[in-house]
Design an enzyme around this catalytic site. Sequence first.
Site, short mmCIF file in Angstrom:
data_model
loop_
_atom_site.label_atom_id
_atom_site.label_comp_id
_atom_site.label_asym_id
_atom_site.label_seq_id
_atom_site.Cartn_x
_atom_site.Cartn_y
_atom_site.Cartn_z
CE LYS A 145 -6.99 -0.98 11.52
NZ LYS A 145 -7.94 -1.52 10.55
CB CYS A 183 -9.11 -9.82 2.84
SG CYS A 183 -9.20 -9.23 4.54
CB CYS A 208 -14.82 -9.58 7.84
SG CYS A 208 -13.64 -8.26 8.17
CE LYS A 246 -8.18 2.81 9.27
NZ LYS A 246 -9.36 2.01 8.84
CB CYS A 262 -13.79 -4.30 1.85
SG CYS A 262 -14.48 -5.92 2.20
CB CYS A 264 -11.98 -2.16 4.79
SG CYS A 264 -10.70 -2.91 5.81
NE ARG A 315 -3.60 -0.19 2.59
CZ ARG A 315 -4.09 -0.77 3.70
NH1 ARG A 315 -3.78 -0.27 4.89
NH2 ARG A 315 -4.88 -1.82 3.64
NE ARG A 338 -2.56 1.38 9.66
CZ ARG A 338 -3.45 0.43 9.32
NH1 ARG A 338 -4.23 0.59 8.28
NH2 ARG A 338 -3.56 -0.67 10.04
#
Lengths: 316, 562
Positions: B212, B444, B483, B214, B438, B487, B79, B148
Amino acid sequence: MLSAAKHKILEEISASFTRQELIWAHGFISGALARQGESVLQALPAEKKLSATPDERNNTYSGQVISAINLNDIGSAKETHHIEILAEDALYEPGDAISFIEENGYAGDTPQCYLIASSPEAHSGELHITVPGHGLALQEGASVKFRIHKNEQFRLPDDEKDLIMIGPGAGIAPFRSFLAQRDAVGASGRNWLFFSEQNFVSDFLYQTELQNWVETGSLTKLNVAFADDHEEGFSLSDALFRQGPSLVEWLKNGAFLYICAGEAALAEEINNTLATLLTIHLRQSETEALAYLEELKSDGRYRIESPASAPLMLVA
Amino acid sequence: MSDNTNNPQDLSSNEKIKMSSNALRGTIAESLTDEITGNIRPDDQPLVRFHGMYLQDDRDRREERAAKKLERLYSFMIRLRLTGGFLSGDQWIALHHIAGENSTGTLKITTRQTIQLHGVLKTKAKPTVKAFNKAGLTTLATCGDINRNVICTAHPKQSPLHEQIFELAKEITAMLLPKTHGYYEIWLDSEKIADTKLEEDLLYQDRYMPRKFKIALAIPPNNDIDVFGNDLGLIAVIEKDKLKGFNIVIGGGMSSTHGNPEHYPRLASELGYVDVTKGKENLLKAVYEMLTIQRDYGNRADRKKARLKYTVDKYGIPWWKAELEKRAGFALEDIKPYTFNRRKDYYGWEQNHEGLWYYTVFVENGRVLDTDSLKLKQALLEAAETGKVNFRFTCNQNVIISDIKPEDKAQIQEILEKYKIIEHTNKASTIRANAMACVALNTCALALAESQRYLPSLLDKVEGLLEKHGLSDEEMIVRMTGCPNGCARPFIAEIGFVGTALGKYNMYIGGDRVGTRLNKLYKESLEEPQILGELDGFFAAFAKKRKKGQGIGDFLHQEYCQ
């Protein structure tokens, strides 16, 4: 061009062996020929069907194919078939070979010998082979008849000896047998395998089994070469060069060195690479390096085999 | 209150891996040179994320490869860091070729304004990062427990101040990068750092963030970036074309777990306002200290509870405000009024205040590739090769061909027409143009169900239902994930689908149009016929009973969620 000596040997064995048998036999006679300073790998006869059939008395077995899978993944240009045969009464040792009796037609026009890829200790009651290409059409459930060909010249060294195995492509077959056997009996000698193929993703034959043996320590070292992984290509010789110092160290410490290569030219290239490594790391002259390899051969520590296209030799 | 969350003996295994990683190096270099596997060592898996990649495998191929005695088909997802979604034309050209040589070839626009490549084999990972670096691109800290990609309202026409806010986003990015030199050593063959003092990290120390982090910058009235779905949101306050300051919202995040009420999606809460008329220092200080507070107080024992949202709920907004003021050394002002009235991209041609032109291309689920019916990748390459465009990615997974001078517009228009990009963008139905999915299967590891491979075909059928009820032009935001980690931010969709098992989805309804209200779980584990049945009923009721101007999310909220 064949020398008189080669002609003589080839003539002697041609009385009782087929061409396929002769291809196999180059390894068997390599010591004698090499001592005369000639490459055995070019000593194969021209296309010529020779007479005589192998002894069929006590080594004919029946079995059933319980698994037949193409080890190469989608996208590969190659096919390599792993075939498992249930044959409870078959007696063999690592290093032996089998040939199929072609009564059912599955063995194709030119029956061949295959070095056995399984171990009687690890794969009890079964016999596995590794067949390159699609010449041998065996499917799950098929009944087969085959012979076992003893190959006393190609045996595991004593348990405590170190063993370097160089098995490109389907040449890995007998080394899977050796490794499985040594793993099953708990042999103390170290094992080192070199493997090469075209593509890491699709052509890494027996990858998960080899990884397991590395994990458990049964396989001390595993080095690989996949041409597609590197922009400039990466050959088995490149892998050997990269491991040069360690390889020479193992040899000096008494390791056995077995090569099993389908193509004679590849076996020759490996032999030359080994000689070059000796000149580099032992500071030997080319003559000394070649003599060193010959000495290994005559001591039984250096063997060159072919996984298939093999002759039917020395029937028990 | 002190840092009482984390007893050393309770730390999660990831925490121990981070702390003993030698500034995120771990044994990544050794993992890369292990020639017998496409995998990397277990302890390197969380670390390699900090370098911008996830080790994944093709789940479609597991069984067959196992039978062939081949290991899983491992590859990296890599990414990029593209602050505010910006990429120059030259960088696009480089990226196009890198993707072709080293990955599946598909350029995936993410839901957070950047690009990721899939299917990068281990042997290709280093050449890929090197090629990125040569193009002035980095993957550093784009995954992992760290700040991120910083996202920012995408379209320059949104405000004459867009460039100023975009520059601020870049400053925040730079301020929050990790100090490790390991990235450069491992991927770019830089010499080993002589003095480790040079990489001492006062912000992240040796433990980095608990999870994470954001950050998003929004320019109202468009909430295209879903500011309330971020750990830290900054909402620009503009008066008379002057940037006055930012409202700070904290504690947003989508990830949840089916059946676990302790692990839930949350929208960010209002914290206060920071003035920037006398300089941006206070704002930067506030952002920085927000991370230090979460660093010190976030849960490091249970990764499911490690996001900022749980720390906010644990200590409460007043405590957060006081702690931030203490650390930053100034007082926050009260939140200033702000309004969001849309949450979508401006498709087609638009012009900014300087007269530059922008064309927003519809990219279904962000997948830029060439197919038989649409050569989108080729079209964008040709546009880039004119040397007259930049690119900006949106959080709705679209691309804006950007910064085109009036005299160059015709040339770009010609390329777009040649490849039928305009036709493609125009014909995308209203529902499809605003939908998101996603990645999910096949790469994934978290996916329980299909998402980007399935949503397009589901929408084909939903379009039929909308037509039946005369609702084809009705704006609605539909999102799907494979899931509950969320995302594609399904929990702030008007209608959301979250996979529970292959072919089964929980259905969430009643989020609002602009992303300020979470939707609610309506029914569990529905299969396609049931999904279509429910939608048919919703659409029929909506067509009949809606109030004037009422969006479907508000309608469903009113009818079914009370």
